[in-house]
Design a protein around this motif. Structure first.
Motif, PDB file in Angstrom:
ATOM      1  N   TYR A  67       0.803  -1.175   0.018  1.00 56.95           N
ATOM      2  CA  TYR A  67       0.026  -0.032  -0.054  1.00 56.95           C
ATOM      3  C   TYR A  67       0.963   1.220  -0.041  1.00 56.95           C
ATOM      4  O   TYR A  67       0.596   2.162  -0.915  1.00 56.95           O
ATOM      5  N   LYS A  68       1.817   1.231   0.913  1.00 60.48           N
ATOM      6  CA  LYS A  68       2.659   2.495   0.981  1.00 60.48           C
ATOM      7  C   LYS A  68       3.520   2.830  -0.036  1.00 60.48           C
ATOM      8  O   LYS A  68       3.486   3.832  -0.825  1.00 60.48           O
ATOM      9  N   GLN A  69       4.055   1.811  -0.647  1.00 59.98           N
ATOM     10  CA  GLN A  69       4.809   2.041  -1.921  1.00 59.98           C
ATOM     11  C   GLN A  69       4.101   2.407  -3.263  1.00 59.98           C
ATOM     12  O   GLN A  69       4.568   3.328  -3.851  1.00 59.98           O
ATOM     13  N   VAL A  70       2.729   1.937  -3.354  1.00 58.55           N
ATOM     14  CA  VAL A  70       1.947   2.244  -4.419  1.00 58.55           C
ATOM     15  C   VAL A  70       1.584   3.631  -4.267  1.00 58.55           C
ATOM     16  O   VAL A  70       1.627   4.447  -5.390  1.00 58.55           O
ATOM     17  N   LEU A  71       1.232   3.999  -3.045  1.00 56.97           N
ATOM     18  CA  LEU A  71       0.615   5.535  -2.668  1.00 56.97           C
ATOM     19  C   LEU A  71       1.735   6.543  -2.935  1.00 56.97           C
ATOM     20  O   LEU A  71       1.610   7.432  -3.169  1.00 56.97           O
ATOM     21  N   ASP A  72       3.193   6.058  -2.466  1.00 58.28           N
ATOM     22  CA  ASP A  72       4.328   7.151  -2.537  1.00 58.28           C
ATOM     23  C   ASP A  72       4.420   7.228  -3.918  1.00 58.28           C
ATOM     24  O   ASP A  72       4.647   8.302  -4.329  1.00 58.28           O
ATOM     25  N   ASN A  73       4.610   6.147  -4.799  1.00 57.08           N
ATOM     26  CA  ASN A  73       4.623   6.211  -6.182  1.00 57.08           C
ATOM     27  C   ASN A  73       3.572   7.228  -6.895  1.00 57.08           C
ATOM     28  O   ASN A  73       3.739   7.991  -7.844  1.00 57.08           O
ATOM     29  N   LEU A  74       2.375   7.063  -6.468  1.00 57.95           N
ATOM     30  CA  LEU A  74       1.082   7.838  -7.115  1.00 57.95           C
ATOM     31  C   LEU A  74       1.202   9.260  -6.822  1.00 57.95           C
ATOM     32  O   LEU A  74       1.161  10.182  -7.596  1.00 57.95           O
ATOM     33  N   ASN A  75       1.825   9.415  -5.137  1.00 59.83           N
ATOM     34  CA  ASN A  75       2.087  10.907  -4.787  1.00 59.83           C
ATOM     35  C   ASN A  75       3.177  11.493  -5.708  1.00 59.83           C
ATOM     36  O   ASN A  75       2.924  12.732  -5.698  1.00 59.83           O
ATOM     37  N   LYS A  76       4.082  11.016  -6.268  1.00 64.99           N
ATOM     38  CA  LYS A  76       5.129  11.700  -6.936  1.00 64.99           C
ATOM     39  C   LYS A  76       4.465  12.291  -8.216  1.00 64.99           C
ATOM     40  O   LYS A  76       4.801  13.544  -8.771  1.00 64.99           O
ATOM     41  N   VAL A  77       3.324  11.817  -8.742  1.00 66.36           N
ATOM     42  CA  VAL A  77       2.639  12.534  -9.851  1.00 66.36           C
ATOM     43  C   VAL A  77       1.854  13.698  -9.534  1.00 66.36           C
ATOM     44  O   VAL A  77       1.634  14.641 -10.372  1.00 66.36           O
ATOM     45  N   LYS A  78       1.499  13.692  -8.291  1.00 63.51           N
ATOM     46  CA  LYS A  78       0.937  15.141  -7.840  1.00 63.51           C
ATOM     47  C   LYS A  78       1.792  16.207  -7.671  1.00 63.51           C
ATOM     48  O   LYS A  78       1.340  17.295  -8.047  1.00 63.51           O
ATOM     49  N   GLU A  79       3.068  16.103  -8.008  1.00 67.11           N
ATOM     50  CA  GLU A  79       3.844  17.145  -7.689  1.00 67.11           C
ATOM     51  C   GLU A  79       4.020  18.012  -9.213  1.00 67.11           C
ATOM     52  O   GLU A  79       4.714  18.970  -9.531  1.00 67.11           O
ATOM     53  N   LYS A  80       3.698  17.108 -10.006  1.00 68.26           N
ATOM     54  CA  LYS A  80       3.702  17.809 -11.624  1.00 68.26           C
ATOM     55  C   LYS A  80       2.314  17.804 -12.186  1.00 68.26           C
ATOM     56  O   LYS A  80       2.216  17.636 -13.407  1.00 68.26           O
ATOM     57  N   ILE A  81       1.305  17.870 -11.270  1.00 68.42           N
ATOM     58  CA  ILE A  81      -0.211  17.922 -11.827  1.00 68.42           C
ATOM     59  C   ILE A  81      -0.387  19.142 -12.869  1.00 68.42           C
ATOM     60  O   ILE A  81      -1.064  18.963 -13.814  1.00 68.42           O
ATOM     61  N   ASN A  82       0.175  20.220 -12.591  1.00 70.60           N
ATOM     62  CA  ASN A  82      -0.107  21.499 -13.178  1.00 70.60           C
ATOM     63  C   ASN A  82       0.438  21.297 -14.658  1.00 70.60           C
ATOM     64  O   ASN A  82       0.140  21.990 -15.651  1.00 70.60           O
ATOM     65  N   ASN A  83       1.228  20.336 -15.095  1.00 70.46           N
ATOM     66  CA  ASN A  83       1.627  19.853 -16.170  1.00 70.46           C
ATOM     67  C   ASN A  83       0.771  19.173 -17.140  1.00 70.46           C
ATOM     68  O   ASN A  83       0.865  19.126 -18.364  1.00 70.46           O
ATOM     69  N   PHE A  84      -0.323  18.990 -16.811  1.00 71.29           N
ATOM     70  CA  PHE A  84      -1.221  18.238 -17.615  1.00 71.29           C
ATOM     71  C   PHE A  84      -2.541  19.217 -18.009  1.00 71.29           C
ATOM     72  O   PHE A  84      -3.421  18.723 -18.591  1.00 71.29           O
ATOM     73  N   LEU A  85      -2.283  20.294 -17.435  1.00 70.01           N
ATOM     74  CA  LEU A  85      -3.098  21.294 -18.127  1.00 70.01           C
ATOM     75  C   LEU A  85      -3.113  21.352 -19.635  1.00 70.01           C
ATOM     76  O   LEU A  85      -1.902  21.363 -20.076  1.00 70.01           O
ATOM     77  N   PHE A  86      -4.106  21.436 -20.555  1.00 72.90           N
ATOM     78  CA  PHE A  86      -3.755  21.554 -22.051  1.00 72.90           C
ATOM     79  C   PHE A  86      -3.001  22.854 -22.068  1.00 72.90           C
ATOM     80  O   PHE A  86      -3.160  23.931 -21.550  1.00 72.90           O
ATOM     81  N   GLU A  87      -2.049  23.020 -23.276  1.00 76.23           N
ATOM     82  CA  GLU A  87      -1.086  23.960 -23.175  1.00 76.23           C
ATOM     83  C   GLU A  87      -1.645  25.332 -23.612  1.00 76.23           C
ATOM     84  O   GLU A  87      -1.319  26.596 -23.097  1.00 76.23           O
ATOM     85  N   ASP A  88      -3.116  25.370 -23.916  1.00 75.87           N
ATOM     86  CA  ASP A  88      -3.648  26.817 -24.289  1.00 75.87           C
ATOM     87  C   ASP A  88      -4.787  26.979 -23.104  1.00 75.87           C
ATOM     88  O   ASP A  88      -5.420  27.888 -23.254  1.00 75.87           O
ATOM     89  N   ALA A  89      -4.723  26.327 -21.951  1.00 74.56           N
ATOM     90  CA  ALA A  89      -5.782  26.464 -20.990  1.00 74.56           C
ATOM     91  C   ALA A  89      -5.745  27.729 -20.226  1.00 74.56           C
ATOM     92  O   ALA A  89      -6.662  28.340 -20.169  1.00 74.56           O
TER      93      ALA A  89
END
Length: 211
Positions: A67-89
């Motif tokens: 559980y912890k390992q999975v959650l830690d890996n998923l949380n790494k994506v949280k740090e770059k969430i703003n990269n997933f806005l469409f480029e013209d948003a």
């Protein structure tokens, strides 16, 4: 007044999910297992949308993963969430805000998780009000319309059937579809609604309508 959907409209949710899948590979979770458990984590038995990293990690734990390992890996994506806005948003939102229109955001899903995505993207400041809901955007649209006397109303969304229902129930609303890869060009053509590939194109269309 402009009502805007979040996932797949402003935010590249398909790209985001692929990144989540990729980040779990080194935990031993292959793409098939990711999508199988993602589907389970996404929706509750009552139809409410429920995805969160913790819920997904709990489901994967039942499949034998840590559980912890999975959650830690998923949380790494949280740090770059703003990269997933469409480029013209951001250009899209700033342009609409300059038009002096009230903007409303609809974000469907687990409230805490959706709030996290919106906050990490830094876009809440553009909206008069943000709605986080488990299901049924139609009820929120009805609530927004009850609060406003604006007769020039736009609803911008990616999902075809959902948007068709909004148009049927609120025929005076200008419903616009933002194309996403989960639907074909033919499906958009047959929708009976205006549709565009980019937010920039939608901005131009709305701006012309507001003149």
């Amino acid at each position: 007044m402009i009502i805007i959907d979040f996932d797949d409209t402003l935010f590249d949710t398909q790209k985001f999910k692929k990144e989540l899948s990729f980040c779990l590979l080194d935990v031993g979770i292959d793409e098939k297992m990711f999508w199988q458990t993602y589907a389970e984590a996404r929706i509750l038995s009552d139809g409410n949308f429920s995805y969160s990293f913790k819920r997904h990690a709990s489901i994967l734990e039942k499949e034998g993963f840590d559980y912890k390992q999975v959650l830690d890996n998923l949380n790494k994506v949280k740090e770059k969430i703003n990269n997933f806005l469409f480029e013209d948003a951001i250009y899209f939102l700033e342009s609409l805000k300059e038009s002096k229109q009230d903007l409303y955001l609809l974000s469907l899903g687990d409230e805490n998780f959706q709030k996290l995505k919106v906050e990490e993207c830094g876009i809440a400041k553009y909206f008069k009000k943000v709605f986080f809901l488990g299901k049924d955007k139609e009820l929120v649209v009805k609530e927004i319309l009850a609060e406003s006397k604006d007769n020039n109303i736009f609803f911008i969304n990616d999902k075809i059937e959902e948007s068709q229902k909004i148009k049927k129930d609120f025929p005076n609303i200008n419903v616009i579809l933002k194309q996403v890869v989960t639907f074909t060009e033919e499906e958009y053509k047959n929708s009976g609604l205006k549709y565009f590939k980019t937010l920039t194109e939608i901005k131009e269309y709305v701006s012309n309508k507001l003149k």
